[in-house]
Design an enzyme around this catalytic site. Sequence first.
Site, PDB file in Angstrom:
ATOM      1  N   ILE A  85     173.756  75.869  33.558  1.00  0.00           N
ATOM      2  CA  ILE A  85     174.196  74.780  34.442  1.00  0.00           C
ATOM      3  C   ILE A  85     175.408  74.017  33.887  1.00  0.00           C
ATOM      4  O   ILE A  85     176.407  73.928  34.617  1.00  0.00           O
ATOM      5  CB  ILE A  85     173.018  73.842  34.757  1.00  0.00           C
ATOM      6  CG1 ILE A  85     171.949  74.630  35.527  1.00  0.00           C
ATOM      7  CG2 ILE A  85     173.478  72.639  35.569  1.00  0.00           C
ATOM      8  CD1 ILE A  85     170.676  73.856  35.820  1.00  0.00           C
ATOM      9  N   VAL A  95     167.333  88.176  23.412  1.00  0.00           N
ATOM     10  CA  VAL A  95     168.286  87.070  23.323  1.00  0.00           C
ATOM     11  C   VAL A  95     169.091  87.142  22.028  1.00  0.00           C
ATOM     12  O   VAL A  95     170.320  87.059  22.029  1.00  0.00           O
ATOM     13  CB  VAL A  95     167.567  85.718  23.431  1.00  0.00           C
ATOM     14  CG1 VAL A  95     168.553  84.566  23.225  1.00  0.00           C
ATOM     15  CG2 VAL A  95     166.891  85.583  24.779  1.00  0.00           C
ATOM     16  N   VAL A 119     166.897  74.922  28.291  1.00  0.00           N
ATOM     17  CA  VAL A 119     166.643  74.509  29.681  1.00  0.00           C
ATOM     18  C   VAL A 119     167.928  74.651  30.493  1.00  0.00           C
ATOM     19  O   VAL A 119     168.910  73.976  30.205  1.00  0.00           O
ATOM     20  CB  VAL A 119     166.180  73.030  29.773  1.00  0.00           C
ATOM     21  CG1 VAL A 119     165.791  72.694  31.209  1.00  0.00           C
ATOM     22  CG2 VAL A 119     165.042  72.740  28.825  1.00  0.00           C
ATOM     23  N   GLU A 147     157.984  89.126  33.490  1.00  0.00           N
ATOM     24  CA  GLU A 147     157.500  89.911  32.367  1.00  0.00           C
ATOM     25  C   GLU A 147     156.312  90.771  32.806  1.00  0.00           C
ATOM     26  O   GLU A 147     155.711  90.542  33.855  1.00  0.00           O
ATOM     27  CB  GLU A 147     157.044  88.979  31.232  1.00  0.00           C
ATOM     28  CG  GLU A 147     158.131  88.058  30.708  1.00  0.00           C
ATOM     29  CD  GLU A 147     159.179  88.783  29.895  1.00  0.00           C
ATOM     30  OE1 GLU A 147     158.929  89.931  29.478  1.00  0.00           O
ATOM     31  OE2 GLU A 147     160.263  88.203  29.678  1.00  0.00           O
ATOM     32  N   LYS A 164     159.961  72.941  30.017  1.00  0.00           N
ATOM     33  CA  LYS A 164     161.305  72.516  30.383  1.00  0.00           C
ATOM     34  C   LYS A 164     161.300  71.080  30.905  1.00  0.00           C
ATOM     35  O   LYS A 164     162.187  70.277  30.585  1.00  0.00           O
ATOM     36  CB  LYS A 164     161.888  73.460  31.446  1.00  0.00           C
ATOM     37  CG  LYS A 164     162.187  74.856  30.934  1.00  0.00           C
ATOM     38  CD  LYS A 164     162.624  75.762  32.064  1.00  0.00           C
ATOM     39  CE  LYS A 164     162.941  77.159  31.561  1.00  0.00           C
ATOM     40  NZ  LYS A 164     163.256  78.104  32.661  1.00  0.00           N
ATOM     41  N   GLY A 195     170.443  76.685  30.746  1.00  0.00           N
ATOM     42  CA  GLY A 195     171.650  76.841  29.952  1.00  0.00           C
ATOM     43  C   GLY A 195     172.896  77.153  30.755  1.00  0.00           C
ATOM     44  O   GLY A 195     174.009  76.802  30.351  1.00  0.00           O
TER      45      GLY A 195
END
Length: 218
Positions: A138, A15, A134, A192, A207, A136
Site C-alpha cells: 500500500i 519470502v 501489514v 495455503e 494485522k 506492504g
Amino acid sequence: MTAPLKLGIAGLGTVGASVVALIAAQCEALTLRCGRPIEVVAVSARSRTKKRGIDSKKLRWVDDPVALATDREIDVFVELIGGEGDPAKAAIAAALAAGKSVVTANKALLARHGVTLAALAEKSGVALNFEAAVGGAIPIVKTLREGLAGNSLARIYGILNGTCNYILTRMEQEKLTFAECLTEAQRLGYAEADPTFDVEGHDTAQKLAILASLAFGI
C-alpha cells in the site's frame, strides 16, 4: 564509493529467497535510490541443500539465527523466519540489544510482542521496521507512523486478508459455495494447503492488532 549496507537474513522460505533474489536483480537501481549498495552477506536457514532458486554459494551460512543477529559483519538483521516465539523473537531481541536495526515481516510476532521489541529498539537507538507485515504494497505502516503522525484517527478499516477477500468476492458475485471457492483459491496459490490461519481470522487479527497499535496507541 559509500560502503555497502550489509544484511543478514534469517529465513529462506518463499519470502526470504525472494528478497535475496530481488536485491541481486535490482542491485544498481537500489544503489541509486538508497545512495549506497545493499549487500546480503550472511544467511540462516534450517536447510542448506534445499532448492530455492537463488545462488547461495557466495553467501556465508550461520546455523543459529541468534548468532547471525549479533554478527559483527552485518549492519541490519532481516527476520523472515515467522512465528510469534523463538527463534524469531530471540533473534530480533538479540539484534536490537546489539545495536543493529531490524527489518521483519513477522506479523504474528509483532502482534504479540511488538510493544516490547519497539521499546528495546528505542532504548538501543536503532530501528525496528515492519512495513511488509501489514499491507506492504500500500504501504500502510509508514503512512500511519509518519505521514499521518499529526492526524487524529477515528477508525481504520479495509481488506486485511487476500485469501478471504478472494473467497468472499466469488461467493457473493458468482454464488459459489465456500468449499468451491477455497479449493479454487488453493489451486491458484492464494490459499495455503492448510488455510486455517487465513480463513479462521488469525492473520487478520494479527494485522489489526498492529494497525490499532499504530493508529490509536493501544
